[in-house]
Design an enzyme around this catalytic site. Structure first.
Site, mmCIF file in Angstrom:
data_model
loop_
_atom_site.group_PDB
_atom_site.id
_atom_site.type_symbol
_atom_site.label_atom_id
_atom_site.label_comp_id
_atom_site.label_asym_id
_atom_site.label_seq_id
_atom_site.Cartn_x
_atom_site.Cartn_y
_atom_site.Cartn_z
ATOM 1 N N ASP A 1 7.198 9.453 -0.567
ATOM 2 C CA ASP A 1 6.889 8.151 -1.187
ATOM 3 C C ASP A 1 7.829 7.146 -0.518
ATOM 4 O O ASP A 1 8.914 6.868 -1.011
ATOM 5 C CB ASP A 1 7.146 8.258 -2.702
ATOM 6 C CG ASP A 1 6.551 7.088 -3.456
ATOM 7 O OD1 ASP A 1 6.001 6.179 -2.818
ATOM 8 O OD2 ASP A 1 6.654 7.074 -4.699
ATOM 9 N N CYS B 1 3.634 1.869 -1.718
ATOM 10 C CA CYS B 1 3.009 0.882 -2.610
ATOM 11 C C CYS B 1 2.949 -0.455 -1.866
ATOM 12 O O CYS B 1 3.286 -1.504 -2.389
ATOM 13 C CB CYS B 1 3.756 0.762 -3.938
ATOM 14 S SG CYS B 1 5.513 0.433 -3.780
#
Length: 430
Positions: free
Chosen positions: A319, A372
């Site tokens: 991530d 993101c």
């Protein structure tokens, strides 16, 4: 003793504007001294609102003053007043008088704050029209980000900009190994909390209206967590199997770590790594509430030799640290804090972590790269470069009812199906 919530909001915002602190961290500090829930909620609403519409409110303020204000706190106070008058249902006279009172002992600012807010009341139509002539003011985004979004997503940039200025929904992740989604939804409805499911995400319930977590049935017992739908897709994409070793890189605050453990309870082990020991503590707290366990390691993702035990992993979730341009709805201060020149160093950091972590993946294993971000530089271009440099890496494509296919992986744009902006790509090691 009564407190002036506008003054508290202005102090919090000044900390963001002047010191570059995140809004979350600034609010944590400020709200610790605000006892009443309704006052805390109001301060939060003002701060988030001003950050969300900062570029527009600043454009209005610039029209109403002869020269830029040097006092950041007074500037922030006026912005809270403009936000109340333009976007909130606060009575205009109360918005003005309470904001003026927020100057406290700085008597010199009283007339200035009063004059600016009253002039805006009189000339609102003209000033609002003025904003429509400047993209930064109209969309309330910095010019560099508007240009970047139009470059990357010419057909979608307008809708991304609009979505970024909406408040994100509160989404729950149900631990379906403990309770069925339909059953939990009934429990919510029994408490007057309405929610709807997401066809492509079997663990997600989107609340029609946000509520404090202590109002959620069995939150303390670990039955439910708060996590955006887009982030909940990671665990499924890892295609987890019993007996696997899993590595979660840049794991804090631990939402995806927990979801991996909830999805596959028979793993051989999960190692969660984060460079920040304080943020790693949040992972520990989340896992404790959920009655889950993992090996937590404070370490540098770009230097695995300092913490890796030499045993390969069948699954890796990276991530990656990124611009966070996909989560502006939840963190509107990103528009104030992120700079155009931040992107290239982030891209270089992602590249160094990818290259350092790849040798830890077992042959035939899967690495899931996630950000993101909605910027191609950090996403599909990053993946193209990695695949070109690593002949033992191939893309493992996946079909999905969400996002759009990129040259490598899939991109979710902010607001799509109510989700945050996210990118996922799966790589397999030959």
């Amino acid at each position: 003793m009564s407190i002036n919530t506008r003054a508290i909001a202005a102090r919090t915002l000044a900390n963001v504007l002047e010191n570059g602190h995140s809004l979350t961290a600034s609010l944590d500090t400020t709200l610790a001294n605000v006892p009443a829930n309704k006052d805390r909620a109001f301060v939060q609403m003002l701060c988030y609102g001003v950050c969300r519409h900062y570029h527009q409110l600043t454009a209005i303020l610039d029209e109403l003053v002869d020269k830029p204000l040097k006092d950041t706190e007074i500037k922030a106070l006026i912005l809270t007043g403009l936000y109340q008058l333009k976007f909130m249902r606060v009575k205009a006279h109360a918005a003005v008088s309470e904001t003026v009172a927020g100057v406290g002992k700085r008597a010199w600012a009283r007339g200035l704050v009063n004059g600016v807010l009253r002039t805006y009341q009189r000339e609102q139509e003209r000033l609002d029209r003025h904003c429509q002539q400047h993209p930064s003011a109209e969309y309330s985004h910095p010019d560099w980000l508007i240009a970047k979004l139009y470059e990357d997503w010419p057909g979608h940039a307008g809708q991304i900009l609009l979505a970024n200025n909406q408040q994100a929904p509160m989404v729950l992740r149900i631990n379906t190994s403990k309770i069925g989604l339909a059953t939990y939804r009934q429990q919510l409805e029994a408490r007057g909390i309405t929610a709807h499911g997401v066809a492509f995400c079997p663990s997600a319930l989107v609340l029609d209206k946000a509520v404090p977590v202590d109002e959620l049935p069995d939150f303390a017992a670990g039955v439910v967590s708060v996590q955006d739908t887009a982030a909940q897709l990671a665990a499924g994409l890892l295609d987890l199997k019993a007996g696997q070793r899993v590595l979660d890189i840049c794991a804090a605050p631990g939402g995806k770590t927990a979801h991996i453990l909830e999805t596959q309870g028979q793993l051989k082990g999960l190692v969660a790594v984060d460079i920040d020991p304080a943020r790693l503590q949040r992972v520990a707290e989340n896992l404790q509430r959920l009655q889950l366990s993992a090996t937590l390691v404070a370490g540098d993702a770009a230097d695995p030799q300092s913490w890796w035990d030499g045993q390969p992993f069948e699954r890796i979730l990276l991530d990656a640290p990124c611009s966070a341009t996909g989560v502006i709805r939840r963190h509107p201060d990103i528009k104030l804090l992120r700079r155009a020149e931040d992107i290239a160093p982030l891209q270089a950091l992602q590249q160094s972590i990818l290259s350092a972590i790849w040798p830890l993946l077992a042959k035939g294993g899967i690495l899931l790269y996630a950000t993101c971000s909605v910027l191609k530089q950090e996403n599909e271009q990053q993946m193209q470069a990695f695949l070109a440099a690593h002949p033992d890496a191939v893309e493992l494509p996946f079909a999905a009812d969400w996002g759009m296919a990129a040259s490598v992986g899939r991109q979710i744009l902010a607001g799509e199906s109510g989700m945050d902006g996210f990118y996922y790509a799966r790589l397999c090691k030959l």
